[in-house]
Design an enzyme around this catalytic site. Sequence first.
Site, mmCIF file in Angstrom:
data_model
loop_
_atom_site.group_PDB
_atom_site.id
_atom_site.type_symbol
_atom_site.label_atom_id
_atom_site.label_comp_id
_atom_site.label_asym_id
_atom_site.label_seq_id
_atom_site.Cartn_x
_atom_site.Cartn_y
_atom_site.Cartn_z
ATOM 1 C CB SER A 42 -0.930 0.014 1.216
ATOM 2 O OG SER A 42 -0.232 -0.266 2.416
ATOM 3 C CG ASP A 80 2.105 -6.682 1.537
ATOM 4 O OD1 ASP A 80 1.716 -7.794 1.939
ATOM 5 O OD2 ASP A 80 1.372 -5.676 1.517
ATOM 6 C CE LYS A 110 -0.241 -8.430 3.704
ATOM 7 N NZ LYS A 110 -1.087 -8.589 2.483
ATOM 8 C CD GLU A 112 -2.905 -8.688 -2.216
ATOM 9 O OE1 GLU A 112 -2.693 -7.581 -1.707
ATOM 10 O OE2 GLU A 112 -3.490 -8.836 -3.318
ATOM 11 C CD GLU A 180 -7.783 -5.342 2.057
ATOM 12 O OE1 GLU A 180 -7.935 -4.172 1.651
ATOM 13 O OE2 GLU A 180 -6.720 -5.971 1.926
#
Length: 273
Positions: A42, A80, A110, A112, A180
């Site tokens: 982000s 991330d 991390k 996704e 999320e």
Amino acid sequence: MKRSIPELLQSEQPLVMVTAYDYPGGLHAEAAGVDMILVGDSLGNVVLGYESTAPVTLSDMIHHSKAVRRGAPQTFLVVDMPFGTYHTGVTDAMRNAVRIIQETGADAVKMEGSTPEVLQVVDTLSRNGVPVVGHVGLMPQTATAQGGLRVQGKDDDTARRTLEGALALEAAGAFCVVLEAIPARLAKLITDRLQVPTVGIGAGINCDGQVLVTHDLLGIYEGEEKKIAKRYAEVGRVSREAIARYADEVRRREFPTRENSFVMKDDVLDKLY
């Protein structure tokens, strides 16, 4: 003192995670006593000014994570893996994850998703000593394929895929799963089913922990408050007002004052004329 993974897993209180992207961000997060810091991709949106996380590179993540670690040497640090760094095969993913751990001092990475390819990466990394945090629900890296930045899991298909994805990530070796932008009741079901902790963002109160983007909770960007966040300060407004006051005082020649200036002896100055 930094908490280990077993200590995080056994926590009786909800886990507290925030994002950080630089040295002061890490410094303040550690001083506040959070359990985990996430250097999220982000940073593309809130620090680098991109419209999405897609342009963020591995070099960007390493650069910012090193700064955060210097500010927060005693806090569990998750980094991330940005888009494209774990999508081209297990070998590439392993190489990139090892770079992150070695060069930043991170405690975990991390990623996704829960596709077979991602699950294979999670399995390989975790079996080779690289702790992995999974992520299901809304996935910003591939949000376009999900129909945009919107709530996931409200219909039969996406709810089941979200649940099954979280279970598959746990089975593959993820020690924690981020949920999320999913309905609170779905998040509770997933949390009850998993043996590893869940960390929610826009996923209700029943997760094992919560994460927020620091820029959202500090109110660094003015405007409408996001539904999934809570604004605990108005840092953006205070910053803007402070800079405006500084500019006004400079233009009025009210700054710097004598208190902000250095002096010299008259005889030293006289010799210069």
